[in-house]
Design a protein around this motif. Structure first.
Motif, PDB file in Angstrom:
ATOM      1  N   PRO A 132      53.137  41.556  43.702  1.00 58.74           N
ATOM      2  CA  PRO A 132      53.762  40.249  43.532  1.00 58.74           C
ATOM      3  C   PRO A 132      54.881  40.356  42.501  1.00 58.74           C
ATOM      4  CG  PRO A 132      51.571  40.274  42.541  1.00 58.74           C
ATOM      5  CD  PRO A 132      51.752  41.580  43.238  1.00 58.74           C
ATOM      6  N   SER A 133      55.790  39.425  42.533  1.00 61.63           N
ATOM      7  CA  SER A 133      56.920  39.432  41.602  1.00 61.63           C
ATOM      8  C   SER A 133      56.420  39.542  40.162  1.00 61.63           C
ATOM      9  CB  SER A 133      57.736  38.148  41.783  1.00 61.63           C
ATOM     10  OG  SER A 133      58.845  38.154  40.915  1.00 61.63           O
ATOM     11  N   GLY A 134      56.899  40.570  39.464  1.00 66.90           N
ATOM     12  CA  GLY A 134      56.503  40.793  38.082  1.00 66.90           C
ATOM     13  C   GLY A 134      55.176  41.512  37.924  1.00 66.90           C
ATOM     14  N   GLY A 135      54.536  41.886  39.032  1.00 66.54           N
ATOM     15  CA  GLY A 135      53.230  42.540  38.976  1.00 66.54           C
ATOM     16  C   GLY A 135      53.317  44.025  39.259  1.00 66.54           C
ATOM     17  N   ILE A 145      45.035  45.557  36.692  1.00 65.23           N
ATOM     18  CA  ILE A 145      46.294  45.445  37.422  1.00 65.23           C
ATOM     19  C   ILE A 145      46.995  44.146  37.012  1.00 65.23           C
ATOM     20  CG2 ILE A 145      45.239  44.296  39.426  1.00 65.23           C
ATOM     21  CD1 ILE A 145      47.125  45.986  41.198  1.00 65.23           C
ATOM     22  N   ALA A 146      48.296  44.225  36.817  1.00 65.28           N
ATOM     23  CA  ALA A 146      49.080  43.040  36.461  1.00 65.28           C
ATOM     24  C   ALA A 146      49.494  42.326  37.743  1.00 65.28           C
ATOM     25  CB  ALA A 146      50.315  43.440  35.659  1.00 65.28           C
ATOM     26  N   HIS A 147      49.246  41.041  37.790  1.00 66.52           N
ATOM     27  CA  HIS A 147      49.588  40.257  38.974  1.00 66.52           C
ATOM     28  C   HIS A 147      50.849  39.413  38.790  1.00 66.52           C
ATOM     29  CE1 HIS A 147      45.363  41.143  40.137  1.00 66.52           C
ATOM     30  NE2 HIS A 147      45.981  41.326  41.293  1.00 66.52           N
ATOM     31  N   GLY A 148      51.625  39.684  37.761  1.00 65.74           N
ATOM     32  CA  GLY A 148      52.907  39.012  37.586  1.00 65.74           C
ATOM     33  C   GLY A 148      52.795  37.499  37.577  1.00 65.74           C
ATOM     34  N   ARG A 149      53.630  36.871  38.384  1.00 65.59           N
ATOM     35  CA  ARG A 149      53.670  35.406  38.385  1.00 65.59           C
ATOM     36  C   ARG A 149      52.408  34.759  38.954  1.00 65.59           C
ATOM     37  NH1 ARG A 149      58.351  33.782  42.734  1.00 65.59           N
ATOM     38  NH2 ARG A 149      57.531  34.895  44.552  1.00 65.59           N
ATOM     39  N   TRP A 150      51.494  35.567  39.459  1.00 65.26           N
ATOM     40  CA  TRP A 150      50.226  35.029  39.954  1.00 65.26           C
ATOM     41  C   TRP A 150      49.179  34.868  38.852  1.00 65.26           C
ATOM     42  CZ3 TRP A 150      48.792  38.356  44.835  1.00 65.26           C
ATOM     43  CH2 TRP A 150      49.824  38.256  45.798  1.00 65.26           C
ATOM     44  N   GLU A 151      49.404  35.468  37.704  1.00 65.55           N
ATOM     45  CA  GLU A 151      48.401  35.451  36.628  1.00 65.55           C
ATOM     46  C   GLU A 151      47.950  34.022  36.334  1.00 65.55           C
ATOM     47  OE1 GLU A 151      46.951  38.065  35.204  1.00 65.55           O
ATOM     48  OE2 GLU A 151      48.280  39.640  35.943  1.00 65.55           O
ATOM     49  N   GLU A 187      51.285  28.725  47.107  1.00 69.15           N
ATOM     50  CA  GLU A 187      52.584  28.761  46.433  1.00 69.15           C
ATOM     51  C   GLU A 187      53.472  29.932  46.861  1.00 69.15           C
ATOM     52  OE1 GLU A 187      52.211  28.363  42.148  1.00 69.15           O
ATOM     53  OE2 GLU A 187      50.479  27.040  42.417  1.00 69.15           O
ATOM     54  N   PHE A 188      52.876  31.040  47.227  1.00 65.52           N
ATOM     55  CA  PHE A 188      53.641  32.244  47.567  1.00 65.52           C
ATOM     56  C   PHE A 188      53.113  32.855  48.871  1.00 65.52           C
ATOM     57  CE2 PHE A 188      52.930  32.041  42.907  1.00 65.52           C
ATOM     58  CZ  PHE A 188      54.206  31.700  42.502  1.00 65.52           C
ATOM     59  N   PRO A 189      53.168  32.137  49.975  1.00 67.94           N
ATOM     60  CA  PRO A 189      52.503  32.595  51.206  1.00 67.94           C
ATOM     61  C   PRO A 189      53.001  33.943  51.736  1.00 67.94           C
ATOM     62  CG  PRO A 189      53.904  30.701  51.656  1.00 67.94           C
ATOM     63  CD  PRO A 189      53.858  30.866  50.166  1.00 67.94           C
ATOM     64  N   GLU A 190      54.297  34.177  51.736  1.00 70.22           N
ATOM     65  CA  GLU A 190      54.806  35.451  52.266  1.00 70.22           C
ATOM     66  C   GLU A 190      54.422  36.611  51.359  1.00 70.22           C
ATOM     67  OE1 GLU A 190      58.929  35.429  53.437  1.00 70.22           O
ATOM     68  OE2 GLU A 190      58.735  33.415  54.275  1.00 70.22           O
ATOM     69  N   TYR A 193      51.951  36.697  49.236  1.00 70.40           N
ATOM     70  CA  TYR A 193      50.503  36.857  49.300  1.00 70.40           C
ATOM     71  C   TYR A 193      50.097  37.640  50.553  1.00 70.40           C
ATOM     72  CZ  TYR A 193      45.551  35.856  49.672  1.00 70.40           C
ATOM     73  OH  TYR A 193      44.203  35.985  49.804  1.00 70.40           O
ATOM     74  N   SER A 194      50.684  37.318  51.677  1.00 69.31           N
ATOM     75  CA  SER A 194      50.354  38.002  52.923  1.00 69.31           C
ATOM     76  C   SER A 194      50.678  39.492  52.835  1.00 69.31           C
ATOM     77  CB  SER A 194      51.111  37.368  54.089  1.00 69.31           C
ATOM     78  OG  SER A 194      50.819  38.055  55.284  1.00 69.31           O
ATOM     79  N   ARG A 195      51.835  39.813  52.287  1.00 68.95           N
ATOM     80  CA  ARG A 195      52.210  41.220  52.143  1.00 68.95           C
ATOM     81  C   ARG A 195      51.249  41.954  51.220  1.00 68.95           C
ATOM     82  NH1 ARG A 195      58.137  42.642  50.863  1.00 68.95           N
ATOM     83  NH2 ARG A 195      57.248  44.700  51.174  1.00 68.95           N
ATOM     84  N   TYR A 196      50.906  41.311  50.108  1.00 73.47           N
ATOM     85  CA  TYR A 196      49.993  41.931  49.154  1.00 73.47           C
ATOM     86  C   TYR A 196      48.599  42.096  49.750  1.00 73.47           C
ATOM     87  CZ  TYR A 196      47.354  42.849  44.902  1.00 73.47           C
ATOM     88  OH  TYR A 196      46.542  43.414  43.968  1.00 73.47           O
ATOM     89  N   GLU A 197      48.153  41.102  50.452  1.00 76.31           N
ATOM     90  CA  GLU A 197      46.809  41.134  51.028  1.00 76.31           C
ATOM     91  C   GLU A 197      46.653  42.303  51.996  1.00 76.31           C
ATOM     92  OE1 GLU A 197      42.957  39.798  51.095  1.00 76.31           O
ATOM     93  OE2 GLU A 197      44.566  39.190  49.779  1.00 76.31           O
ATOM     94  N   HIS A 198      47.712  42.671  52.682  1.00 74.05           N
ATOM     95  CA  HIS A 198      47.641  43.756  53.657  1.00 74.05           C
ATOM     96  C   HIS A 198      48.084  45.104  53.113  1.00 74.05           C
ATOM     97  CE1 HIS A 198      46.288  41.385  57.041  1.00 74.05           C
ATOM     98  NE2 HIS A 198      47.041  40.422  56.567  1.00 74.05           N
ATOM     99  N   ASP A 199      48.706  45.124  51.923  1.00 78.46           N
ATOM    100  CA  ASP A 199      49.144  46.401  51.360  1.00 78.46           C
ATOM    101  C   ASP A 199      49.241  46.326  49.839  1.00 78.46           C
ATOM    102  OD1 ASP A 199      50.103  48.959  50.958  1.00 78.46           O
ATOM    103  OD2 ASP A 199      52.125  48.504  51.661  1.00 78.46           O
ATOM    104  N   PRO A 200      48.125  46.144  49.137  1.00 75.41           N
ATOM    105  CA  PRO A 200      48.169  46.036  47.684  1.00 75.41           C
ATOM    106  C   PRO A 200      48.489  47.358  46.989  1.00 75.41           C
ATOM    107  CG  PRO A 200      45.899  46.103  48.404  1.00 75.41           C
ATOM    108  CD  PRO A 200      46.757  46.037  49.646  1.00 75.41           C
ATOM    109  N   TYR A 201      48.442  48.442  47.732  1.00 75.33           N
ATOM    110  CA  TYR A 201      48.719  49.732  47.114  1.00 75.33           C
ATOM    111  C   TYR A 201      50.218  49.952  46.893  1.00 75.33           C
ATOM    112  CZ  TYR A 201      48.261  54.627  45.897  1.00 75.33           C
ATOM    113  OH  TYR A 201      48.323  55.826  45.232  1.00 75.33           O
ATOM    114  N   SER A 202      51.047  49.491  47.821  1.00 78.45           N
ATOM    115  CA  SER A 202      52.484  49.737  47.666  1.00 78.45           C
ATOM    116  C   SER A 202      53.315  48.467  47.500  1.00 78.45           C
ATOM    117  CB  SER A 202      53.017  50.573  48.831  1.00 78.45           C
ATOM    118  OG  SER A 202      52.781  49.919  50.053  1.00 78.45           O
TER     119      SER A 202
END
Length: 162
Positions: free
Chosen positions: A57-60, A24-30, A40-43, A45-54
């Motif tokens: 992260p930006s560019g991921g 999986i590509a994690h965009g700017r988190w790589e 660095e990206f708290p909001e 990260y929180s969204r991804y942590e609770h819903d990585p399926y849909s």
């Protein structure tokens, strides 16, 4: 690719790279640690942590996007080699998303419901393209030690108190 080379070399097998099966590509988190991303990206990260399926992260990529590219790639390989044993080497998220899809699990929770140790072995028997059967999962018997219960490999949601 490095793991595939280590496995293939003693058997004299060639490696065929397939872009559809990449991690999986994690965009700017790589290249960042989980702590750096969280800081660095708290909001995001929180969204991804609770819903990585849909959410991605930006560019991921989302888990859905990974499944959309990896599942057709896997099924194509299976179809091309229907009477052979094949080895596919991929990454933790891609593997868990493929297993979720093939076995009919809810893929939205793939990070909490399926663990995948580094270099673990999974065996899937395909009667045909629409009938896969998981016969071995997350096997680490080839390790020189007994792995601990996973903590850092699962999402932080797993470690939260109910």
């Amino acid at each position: 690719m490095e793991t595939a080379k280590l496995v293939a070399e003693p058997h004299g097998l060639q490696i065929c790279a397939h872009d559809g099966l990449r991690e999986i590509a994690h965009g700017r988190w790589e290249g960042k640690t989980r702590a750096e991303v969280e800081r660095e990206f708290p909001e995001e990260y929180s969204r991804y942590e609770h819903d990585p399926y849909s959410f991605a992260p930006s560019g991921g990529e989302t888990g859905l996007q990974v499944t959309a590219r990896a599942l057709p790639a896997l099924l194509h390989i299976v179809e091309e080699h229907c009477d052979q044993r094949i080895l596919i080497v991929s990454h933790k998220a891609t593997i868990r998303l493929l297993l979720s899809s093939l076995l009919g699990f809810d893929p939205r929770k793939y990070r909490e419901r399926l663990d995948q140790a580094p270099c673990a072995l999974n065996v899937i028997d395909f009667k045909n393209l629409t009938h896969p059967r998981l016969t071995l999962f997350n096997d680490t018997a080839h390790y020189d030690f007994v792995p601990d219960v996973p903590h850092g490999r699962l999402s932080k949601v797993w470690n939260e108190k109910s």
